[in-house]
Design an enzyme around this catalytic site. Structure first.
Site, PDB file in Angstrom:
ATOM      1  N   ILE A  58       0.818  -1.215   0.000  1.00  0.00           N
ATOM      2  CA  ILE A  58       0.000   0.000   0.000  1.00  0.00           C
ATOM      3  C   ILE A  58       0.844   1.255   0.000  1.00  0.00           C
ATOM      4  CG2 ILE A  58      -2.043  -1.014   1.068  1.00  0.00           C
ATOM      5  CD1 ILE A  58      -1.086   0.251   3.741  1.00  0.00           C
ATOM      6  N   ALA A  59       2.106   1.139   0.339  1.00  0.00           N
ATOM      7  CA  ALA A  59       2.940   2.340   0.359  1.00  0.00           C
ATOM      8  C   ALA A  59       4.406   1.959   0.311  1.00  0.00           C
ATOM      9  CB  ALA A  59       2.679   3.153   1.635  1.00  0.00           C
ATOM     10  N   ALA A  60       5.192   2.878  -0.173  1.00  0.00           N
ATOM     11  CA  ALA A  60       6.635   2.726  -0.097  1.00  0.00           C
ATOM     12  C   ALA A  60       7.071   3.196   1.275  1.00  0.00           C
ATOM     13  CB  ALA A  60       7.297   3.569  -1.168  1.00  0.00           C
ATOM     14  N   ALA A  61       8.095   2.573   1.808  1.00  0.00           N
ATOM     15  CA  ALA A  61       8.617   2.997   3.098  1.00  0.00           C
ATOM     16  C   ALA A  61      10.116   3.120   2.953  1.00  0.00           C
ATOM     17  CB  ALA A  61       8.268   1.975   4.169  1.00  0.00           C
ATOM     18  N   SER A  62      10.709   3.557   4.018  1.00  0.00           N
ATOM     19  CA  SER A  62      12.150   3.672   4.011  1.00  0.00           C
ATOM     20  C   SER A  62      12.758   2.304   3.682  1.00  0.00           C
ATOM     21  CB  SER A  62      12.568   4.136   5.392  1.00  0.00           C
ATOM     22  OG  SER A  62      13.940   4.037   5.512  1.00  0.00           O
TER      23      SER A  62
ATOM     24  N   GLN B  38       8.652  -1.552   2.060  1.00  0.00           N
ATOM     25  CA  GLN B  38       7.302  -1.208   1.642  1.00  0.00           C
ATOM     26  C   GLN B  38       6.317  -1.719   2.675  1.00  0.00           C
ATOM     27  OE1 GLN B  38       7.693  -3.143  -2.106  1.00  0.00           O
ATOM     28  NE2 GLN B  38       6.492  -4.943  -1.497  1.00  0.00           N
ATOM     29  N   VAL B  39       5.091  -1.198   2.625  1.00  0.00           N
ATOM     30  CA  VAL B  39       4.102  -1.515   3.644  1.00  0.00           C
ATOM     31  C   VAL B  39       2.986  -2.356   3.038  1.00  0.00           C
ATOM     32  CG1 VAL B  39       2.498  -0.557   5.335  1.00  0.00           C
ATOM     33  CG2 VAL B  39       4.623   0.672   4.791  1.00  0.00           C
TER      34      VAL B  39
ATOM     35  N   LYS C  34       5.567  -3.469   7.710  1.00  0.00           N
ATOM     36  CA  LYS C  34       6.635  -2.868   6.905  1.00  0.00           C
ATOM     37  C   LYS C  34       7.708  -3.927   6.660  1.00  0.00           C
ATOM     38  CE  LYS C  34       9.387   0.758   8.331  1.00  0.00           C
ATOM     39  NZ  LYS C  34       9.680   2.189   8.554  1.00  0.00           N
TER      40      LYS C  34
ATOM     41  N   ASP D  44      11.955  12.888  11.800  1.00  0.00           N
ATOM     42  CA  ASP D  44      11.398  12.705  10.467  1.00  0.00           C
ATOM     43  C   ASP D  44      10.017  13.339  10.341  1.00  0.00           C
ATOM     44  OD1 ASP D  44      11.370  11.907   7.887  1.00  0.00           O
ATOM     45  OD2 ASP D  44      11.132   9.777   8.273  1.00  0.00           O
TER      46      ASP D  44
END
Lengths: 479, 297
Positions: free
Chosen positions: A150-154, A157-158, A172, A302
């Site tokens: 559902i999302a990019a993460a550091s 990804q999530v 994550k 952050d």
């Protein structure tokens, strides 16, 4: 790259509500040659653009348009995408994204393209990481698993999932092999030094590199993030407007971290909400930053706009605790002394002494105290006087310009001790965020509630609710 | 030592990137002479490509007749960056372009070559750029350098893939006018051919000039000047020992794993600089999507 450092990992920094930092011998920077494309060349303040610091360029969210058609399928794909220093450069780019007005256009372009160049993991590759970390394939480790991120993460990804006891969670997952690669790349101090070339004495550059290394290595180990999130979630438990998703212990490891799933409006949507909603959200973020700092002795470095979810009525969910710095009380004392002497006691001489004692200002600098206050006062502008005040994009921009102002005679005598470097994000990130919201509040009154040396009564309805929450915490602690 | 002056290398990255971007088609009529499943495409995108190119040029320059042709007819001294960009553009078009684009580019190169002939001032021998023997030298050194650079700094090439790559590249040789029968079709044949040419090689003043430019390009964009030393070390480490001797370079120290990693890291930084140029990411994605589709087909 220079400026990345200057702006991001270290270099200079002043923090509001108490702390002013700046850079050492900045003047020499202009004379040095560096990586023009990647450099964060410290240019004269006047050349900084007049626009507010941009918040969105090169931030992780652009990868949301996840290129599933180019998904990384093997560990070799990951290595060729993020190995050979690229993951480290991406991290530096993320850290610098708050201040990309300070980046040269070429550097901004290269770093943001780098970020865009990283596709998500394929479902199979991500499942492999989960299995090697949790010992079971994701379909068995969880009751339900959504293979589509559902999302990019550091550096990861999530994914969404539902635990066997029925909780909706965000998982994550880190790219495989990347932690080892990036740790090895961070060992190439000689190349980093060439890339970062920030300040004149090589010792200072090395201190910056050390800080960068420490922060990135911490971020590579998700157990650190889980520990930070656990600590803050416990601290803010029951808070009226601050929500921190809980970590699911049994499903969190070095490369996988599982927390409660939250849903809410993104920062970009908040911009379309009525001003009073935006003010409330801003108040919550402000309270979160300074309560965390002064009471939990932790600072989330952050403040990226992608790390908040907004629920209305000032309620905000805070995400992503990969970059949290913990302070000792002794480290916080000077900051409090500085804020107190300048804002509360109105004692410029004491302010100057406090800065010297803490190492921010060279002792006996041939400067009048008036000049010092004049130069550094902008960082305290929101809290020096009581009364409602709007943080505008122009103010946020002025803070950034002053931050990088190398022409002032004062600039040559200020520096930031390493342990405070991360607090620059208050100036470069928090104000940019609040400026983007054009947030209005009596910031001084809120600061007085939070300052341990004042502990004023609540000044807003949110403050009232917070007071009740604090009373409940104390009662609970006694029981 | 070199004799004549040459212009500086400003704009190297921007112009090479522009040449690359415009050579990767957006709407190709066909898969060209190699195609997305080829080893050629895979090696062409390797991080080590710049080392391969640098090594190839350094080795190629040691052929007196090939070097004389370049030195007397090309404008490399006046516009070295333009010359390099033109070569990158040609190679990318032949690799990734459709057949019509590749043939068109090759016809142009053959036309230019047909006008290039003269006498090498050092050996006194006549040369012609359309001489298959010279073209084969240039071809073979590029193919060899690509494999060597990948082995050292990129994704290692399995022996079977190496042979396949050499065979695939025969068509590139034919395009510039080398009869297929002359072109080695596997790695062993390629290396035999290279050894056979060795006795005629030497470092002429023109070669020394070219090498001096390549190893330490004056006026390099500041972005890459900081890391060029590592890139150069990579190219030198990849060179054959006889070539180092001809240039009079001392034997490079052993390429330790640590030094190899450092050179790879510098290559990664250079790659990020390159990626920052307009259109590069999109061009790479066009290639990656086609390779992906071929792999899943």
């Amino acid at each position: 790259m220079r400026k990345t450092l200057a702006a991001a990992a270290a270099g200079a920094a002043l923090a509001a509500a108490g702390l002013v930092v700046a850079r050492r011998r900045l003047g020499r920077l202009r004379l040095r040659r560096g990586l023009a494309a990647l450099q964060l060349a410290a240019r004269g303040g006047a050349r900084y653009t007049r626009s507010a610091p941009r918040l969105f360029a090169s931030a992780g969210d652009s990868r949301q348009q996840l290129r599933n058609d180019l998904a990384l399928e093997t560990a070799e794909d990951v290595a060729s995408t993020l190995g050979a220093m690229k993951g480290v450069l991406m991290k530096i780019g993320q850290m610098a994204s708050y201040v990309d007005d300070g980046l040269s256009p070429a550097a901004r372009r290269a770093l943001s393209r780098l970020q865009d160049s990283v596709p998500p993991m394929s479902a199979g590759l991500a499942a492999g990481v989960v299995e090697s970390e949790l010992g079971l394939p994701p379909e068995r480790a969880f009751a339900r698993w959504d293979g589509e991120p559902i999302a990019a993460a550091s550096i990861g990804q999530v994914h969404r999932a539902i635990t066997h006891d029925g909780r909706a969670v965000a998982v994550k997952v880190q790219y495989p092999g990347i932690a080892e690669t990036m740790a090895a790349d961070l060992d190439n101090v000689s190349l980093l030094r060439r890339l970062l070339r920030v300040t004149a004495p090589s010792q200072d550059v090395d201190a910056l590199i050390t800080e960068l290394r420490d922060r990135v290595l911490e971020e590579l180990d998700y157990r650190q993030e889980a520990a930070n999130q656990r600590l803050l979630a416990a601290y803010y438990d029951g808070h009226p407007t601050i929500h921190i998703p809980r970590i699911i212990d049994g499903l969190s490891t070095r490369r996988v971290v599982t927390s409660e799933l939250s849903d809410g409006a993104r920062f970009a949507e908040l911009a379309g909400w009525p001003q009073e909603e935006r003010d409330l959200a801003a108040e919550t973020i402000y309270r979160f930053v300074f309560r965390s700092l002064y009471e939990a002795h932790a600072f989330n470095g952050d403040p990226h706009p992608g790390n908040y979810l907004f629920h209305g009525g000032g309620r905000v969910t805070f995400l992503d605790f990969g970059l949290v710095k913990h302070f000792t009380l002794a480290e916080l004392q000077p900051l409090m002394q500085m804020a107190r002497s300048l804002c509360v006691d109105n004692q410029p001489q004491a302010f100057r002494r406090a800065m010297e004692d803490a190492g921010f200002l060279v002792p006996h600098a041939p400067l009048s105290t008036e000049m010092i206050v004049d130069h550094l006062g902008v960082f305290y502008a929101t809290i020096r006087k009581p009364g409602r005040l709007t943080i505008t994009p122009d103010y946020a921009s002025a803070v950034v310009r002053r931050f990088f102002d190398l022409r002032s005679p004062v600039a040559g005598y200020v520096s930031i001790p390493r342990s405070y470097v991360i607090l620059q994000r208050i100036n470069l990130g928090l104000f940019a965020l609040l400026g983007e919201l054009s947030a209005t509040a009596d910031w001084r009154a809120i600061a007085e509630e939070i300052w341990p040396f004042v502990q004023a009564p609540p000044s807003t309805p949110m403050g009232e609710a917070e007071t009740a929450w604090r009373a409940r915490r104390l009662t609970a602690a006694r029981d | 030592m070199g004799t004549d002056a040459y212009a500086d290398a400003a704009g190297l990255v921007a112009r090479s990137a522009a040449a690359y971007v415009s050579s990767v088609p957006t709407d190709p009529a066909d898969d060209g002479f190699f195609g997305p499943a080829s080893v050629t495409w895979r090696l062409g995108g390797d991080l080590s490509s710049i080392v391969a190119g640098l090594r190839a040029l350094l080795v190629q320059a040691l052929h007196p007749l090939a070097m004389a042709g370049v030195d007397q007819h090309s404008d490399w001294r006046r516009d070295p960056v333009g010359r390099l960009a033109a070569t990158s553009s040609y190679l990318a078009t032949v690799s990734y372009g459709d057949r019509a684009a590749a043939e068109h580019a090759a016809a142009r190169v053959r036309r230019i070559h047909s006008r290039v002939h003269g006498t090498d001032p050092v050996t006194g021998r006549p040369y012609a750029a359309s001489d298959p023997a010279l073209l084969l030298w240039v071809h073979a050194t590029l193919v060899d350098s690509t494999v060597v650079a990948c082995e050292l700094f990129g994704t290692p090439v399995a022996p079977a893939d190496g042979d396949r790559y050499v065979a695939e590249m025969t068509v590139a040789a034919e395009l510039v006018g080398i009869p297929a029968a002359l072109v080695p079709s596997d790695l062993a044949g390629l290396r035999r051919y290279l050894s056979s040419v060795l006795p005629g090689l030497r470092c002429t003043p023109a070669a020394a000039d070219a090498a001096a430019f390549l190893l330490d390009p004056p006026g390099l964009d500041p972005d890459i000047a900081e890391i060029w030393g590592d890139i150069r070390d990579g190219a030198v480490a990849a060179m054959p020992e006889w070539a180092l001797q001809m240039y009079g370079f001392g034997a490079p120290g052993a390429l330790t794993p640590a030094r190899r990693a450092e050179i790879r890291q510098a290559l990664g930084v250079l790659d990020v600089v390159f990626l920052g140029e307009p259109g590069v990411l999109e061009a790479r994605q066009r290639i990656a999507l086609r390779m992906r589709a071929a792999q899943h087909a």
